[in-house]
Structure formats: C-alpha cells, structure tokens
Design a protein around this motif. Structure first.
Motif, PDB file in Angstrom:
ATOM      1  N   VAL A   3      14.345 -58.215  28.133  1.00 19.48           N
ATOM      2  CA  VAL A   3      15.055 -58.584  26.794  1.00 19.48           C
ATOM      3  C   VAL A   3      16.664 -58.801  27.262  1.00 19.48           C
ATOM      4  N   GLU A   4      17.124 -59.987  26.858  1.00 17.30           N
ATOM      5  CA  GLU A   4      18.523 -60.302  27.138  1.00 17.30           C
ATOM      6  C   GLU A   4      19.031 -60.388  25.722  1.00 17.30           C
ATOM      7  N   ILE A   5      20.222 -59.873  25.566  1.00 17.23           N
ATOM      8  CA  ILE A   5      21.031 -59.534  24.161  1.00 17.23           C
ATOM      9  C   ILE A   5      22.292 -60.420  24.546  1.00 17.23           C
ATOM     10  N   TRP A   6      22.657 -61.288  23.876  1.00 23.66           N
ATOM     11  CA  TRP A   6      23.918 -61.974  23.869  1.00 23.66           C
ATOM     12  C   TRP A   6      24.598 -61.312  22.548  1.00 23.66           C
ATOM     13  N   SER A   7      25.791 -60.956  22.705  1.00 25.20           N
ATOM     14  CA  SER A   7      26.471 -60.108  21.817  1.00 25.20           C
ATOM     15  C   SER A   7      27.987 -59.961  21.863  1.00 25.20           C
ATOM     16  N   ASP A  32       9.112 -48.137  28.771  1.00 22.77           N
ATOM     17  CA  ASP A  32       9.517 -47.959  30.229  1.00 22.77           C
ATOM     18  C   ASP A  32       9.507 -48.990  31.155  1.00 22.77           C
ATOM     19  N   GLU A  33       8.832 -50.180  30.761  1.00 28.49           N
ATOM     20  CA  GLU A  33       8.506 -51.369  31.585  1.00 28.49           C
ATOM     21  C   GLU A  33       9.531 -52.574  30.827  1.00 28.49           C
ATOM     22  N   VAL A  34      10.427 -52.104  29.777  1.00 24.90           N
ATOM     23  CA  VAL A  34      11.261 -53.206  29.324  1.00 24.90           C
ATOM     24  C   VAL A  34      12.789 -52.914  29.965  1.00 24.90           C
ATOM     25  N   GLU A  35      13.259 -54.123  30.549  1.00 23.20           N
ATOM     26  CA  GLU A  35      14.484 -54.147  31.215  1.00 23.20           C
ATOM     27  C   GLU A  35      15.361 -54.733  30.166  1.00 23.20           C
ATOM     28  N   VAL A  36      16.455 -54.170  29.708  1.00 20.56           N
ATOM     29  CA  VAL A  36      17.466 -54.904  28.686  1.00 20.56           C
ATOM     30  C   VAL A  36      18.781 -55.201  29.309  1.00 20.56           C
ATOM     31  N   VAL A  37      19.105 -56.471  29.316  1.00 15.52           N
ATOM     32  CA  VAL A  37      20.397 -56.999  29.774  1.00 15.52           C
ATOM     33  C   VAL A  37      21.235 -57.336  28.844  1.00 15.52           C
ATOM     34  N   HIS A  38      22.514 -57.113  28.985  1.00 14.15           N
ATOM     35  CA  HIS A  38      23.521 -57.250  27.828  1.00 14.15           C
ATOM     36  C   HIS A  38      24.147 -58.662  28.340  1.00 14.15           C
ATOM     37  N   ARG A  39      24.415 -59.695  27.675  1.00 12.85           N
ATOM     38  CA  ARG A  39      25.056 -61.013  27.807  1.00 12.85           C
ATOM     39  C   ARG A  39      26.459 -61.325  27.024  1.00 12.85           C
ATOM     40  N   SER A  40      27.305 -61.691  27.847  1.00 15.57           N
ATOM     41  CA  SER A  40      28.365 -62.148  27.139  1.00 15.57           C
ATOM     42  C   SER A  40      28.451 -63.342  26.161  1.00 15.57           C
ATOM     43  N   PHE A  41      28.918 -63.008  25.052  1.00 18.21           N
ATOM     44  CA  PHE A  41      29.430 -64.165  24.020  1.00 18.21           C
ATOM     45  C   PHE A  41      30.800 -63.991  23.159  1.00 18.21           C
ATOM     46  N   GLU A  42      31.632 -64.553  23.462  1.00 10.23           N
ATOM     47  CA  GLU A  42      33.209 -64.281  22.776  1.00 10.23           C
ATOM     48  C   GLU A  42      32.898 -65.010  21.388  1.00 10.23           C
ATOM     49  N   LEU A  43      33.436 -64.468  20.387  1.00  9.97           N
ATOM     50  CA  LEU A  43      33.218 -65.055  19.125  1.00  9.97           C
ATOM     51  C   LEU A  43      34.622 -65.831  18.894  1.00  9.97           C
ATOM     52  N   GLU A  44      35.364 -65.341  19.608  1.00  6.55           N
ATOM     53  CA  GLU A  44      36.770 -66.153  19.714  1.00  6.55           C
ATOM     54  C   GLU A  44      37.326 -66.566  21.335  1.00  6.55           C
ATOM     55  N   PRO A  45      36.644 -67.235  21.947  1.00  6.25           N
ATOM     56  CA  PRO A  45      37.172 -67.331  23.189  1.00  6.25           C
ATOM     57  C   PRO A  45      38.301 -68.250  23.180  1.00  6.25           C
ATOM     58  N   GLY A  46      39.275 -67.633  24.241  1.00  3.83           N
ATOM     59  CA  GLY A  46      40.477 -68.245  24.303  1.00  3.83           C
ATOM     60  C   GLY A  46      41.630 -67.544  23.403  1.00  3.83           C
ATOM     61  N   ARG A  47      41.364 -66.481  22.468  1.00  2.00           N
ATOM     62  CA  ARG A  47      42.259 -65.676  21.904  1.00  2.00           C
ATOM     63  C   ARG A  47      43.003 -64.985  22.807  1.00  2.00           C
ATOM     64  N   PHE A 182      21.894 -62.465  19.486  1.00  4.39           N
ATOM     65  CA  PHE A 182      20.881 -63.343  19.740  1.00  4.39           C
ATOM     66  C   PHE A 182      20.052 -62.657  20.962  1.00  4.39           C
ATOM     67  N   PHE A 183      18.740 -62.524  20.573  1.00  4.94           N
ATOM     68  CA  PHE A 183      18.014 -61.801  21.502  1.00  4.94           C
ATOM     69  C   PHE A 183      16.988 -62.609  22.240  1.00  4.94           C
ATOM     70  N   VAL A 184      16.771 -62.542  23.390  1.00  5.37           N
ATOM     71  CA  VAL A 184      15.485 -63.481  23.976  1.00  5.37           C
ATOM     72  C   VAL A 184      14.812 -62.814  25.060  1.00  5.37           C
ATOM     73  N   LEU A 185      13.456 -62.762  24.585  1.00  2.00           N
ATOM     74  CA  LEU A 185      12.502 -61.915  25.210  1.00  2.00           C
ATOM     75  C   LEU A 185      11.610 -62.521  26.184  1.00  2.00           C
ATOM     76  N   ASP A 186      11.879 -62.281  27.595  1.00  2.00           N
ATOM     77  CA  ASP A 186      11.005 -63.168  28.612  1.00  2.00           C
ATOM     78  C   ASP A 186      11.289 -64.471  28.605  1.00  2.00           C
ATOM     79  N   ARG A 187      12.546 -65.073  28.101  1.00  2.00           N
ATOM     80  CA  ARG A 187      12.764 -66.592  28.046  1.00  2.00           C
ATOM     81  C   ARG A 187      11.678 -67.163  27.395  1.00  2.00           C
ATOM     82  N   LYS A 188      10.932 -66.547  26.467  1.00  2.00           N
ATOM     83  CA  LYS A 188       9.874 -67.321  25.470  1.00  2.00           C
ATOM     84  C   LYS A 188      10.278 -67.203  24.023  1.00  2.00           C
ATOM     85  N   TYR A 189      10.918 -66.045  23.554  1.00  2.00           N
ATOM     86  CA  TYR A 189      10.921 -65.650  22.263  1.00  2.00           C
ATOM     87  C   TYR A 189      12.443 -65.264  21.795  1.00  2.00           C
TER      88      TYR A 189
END
Length: 236
Positions: A3-7, A32-47, A182-189
C-alpha cells in the motif's frame, strides 16, 4: 501486498485518513503481510523554506476566505479529528514541506519512515510548537529512532534525497493523483481522499482477493476417486 500513501504533512485530511487507514489495517486478517510505503506529495511545491505563517492567514490569502470562514474550517477539522481520537490544535503554523519529505526518505532508508510520519502528523496538528524548524525536525527524527547528526546533515544538504521526492511526485502525476491523501493498493486500486475506515477495509480485502483468487476445484464429481482421512476407498 503493498500500500503506497501519497500525502503531505500539512494536509489535515491526510492526518485523518492515516488514522482511518490504520484502523482498517489493524482489523485486516493479513495485516502482517501488508507493506506500507509513504510517498511524497507537496501541496505547495516551491514554497520558500522561511515562508512560515499561521494557517488562518494562509487560508484567508489562498482561498479568499474571511477570518470567520477560516476559523469555521479549522473548527470542522477539529471535530473530524476528534471523531478519530486525534488531537488538533487550531492556529498552527504552515510552511513548505520539501525538507520534511527529504527527511522522510532518509527515514525510509533507515527503516523508520512509518514512525517518523506518525510523529510529524502529531507534532504538526497536535502540538503548539512549529515543525518548520530544523532543530524541531531533528528532535522528531531522534524520537523516531534516527541519528541526530545524520538527520542534521540531510536537512543541511538541499540535494539529499531531493530526487526521491521529485520521483514520488512524478509518479503521483502519472497515476492521476490531483490531491492527497491518495492510496494505491498493489498498483491496481486507488483511493482518493479521507474515506471512512470501512472503505479502506473493503479495498484491502478486494486487493488481497484479486491478487490471490480462491482456487476453483474442477472434476470433483462422484467418479473423482481420492484418498482422505478415512483411507482410500476402492470402488466396487
């Protein structure tokens, strides 16, 4: 399952969504078989790094709201957070998050990303002290189990983990994410926004089942002889 979480740490709905997702994950039979990865998303890039202001002023300027509207928005977020058992301090500071995302990638490389994410959310939304200060970020990094000097070195070098942040943001755009969480599960959902915990539970179950479909047994008729716990009967 991954599970990838953009936040972004300044996103209050990410704060709420993280709690709802963790509630769903805690009840998931295969957690226990779920890998959670946090991804970057800047709401104000360049601030600019030093451009730190009270959130009420930011909302008034950015959205064209009156002070009353900005305060009403903060009160609503306080209620939403409280519904998930989360503390929320109105009037917090707001600033750019590029350095915070770089530090999170450093934490990921050290296997402490999830710990730091939780601490950053709490520090930003539940503490009076601003997180937009390098020494405060170092304190949180240490609390997450990271080395203080190594964290300072990352924050002092604007190129450290910068490409990791940009790569995450490019991926978000390619996946069609226009906001967070924005959550992405196994790049399918994909799940956009702070959905109820029940929605995350359904998504986890669906993603798990689609990747591991139940075995369809064929030819199990009366003529399909087999051995079992009671032995191997011989047909007459």
């Amino acid at each position: 399952m991954r599970v990838e979480i953009w936040s972004d740490i300044t996103c209050p709905w990410c704060y709420v969504a993280q709690a709802r997702f963790e509630k769903a994950l805690a009840a998931f039979p295969h957690r226990d078989e779920v890998e959670v990865v946090h991804r970057s998303f800047e709401l104000e890039p360049g601030r600019a790094k030093g451009d730190v202001q009270p959130i009420i002023k930011v909302l008034m300027k950015g959205k064209g709201w009156s002070e009353a509207q900005a305060l009403a928005n903060e009160r609503n977020l306080t209620r939403q957070s409280a519904g998930e058992g989360l503390p929320y301090v109105m009037g917090r500071d707001h600033g750019g998050t590029f350095d915070i995302h770089r530090l999170l990638h450093f934490a990921k490389a050290q296997g402490r990303q999830h710990e730091l994410v939780g601490l950053l959310y709490r520090a930003n939304f539940a503490d009076e002290r601003s997180v937009f200060d390098d020494e405060r970020l170092v304190e949180l990094a240490v609390e997450a189990g990271l080395d203080a000097d190594a964290a300072r070195k990352v924050l002092a070098d604007p190129k450290a983990f910068a490409e990791d942040v940009r790569s995450d943001e490019r991926e978000a755009a390619e996946l069609g994410a226009q906001g967070v969480p924005f959550f992405v599960l196994d790049r399918k959902y994909g799940i956009s926004g702070a959905q109820p915990a029940e929605a995350f539970s359904r998504a986890l179950a669906q993603a798990w089942e689609s990747a591991r479909p139940a075995l369809q047994v064929v030819g199990a008729g009366a003529d399909a002889h087999a051995c079992g716990p009671d032995g191997c009967p011989v047909p007459h």
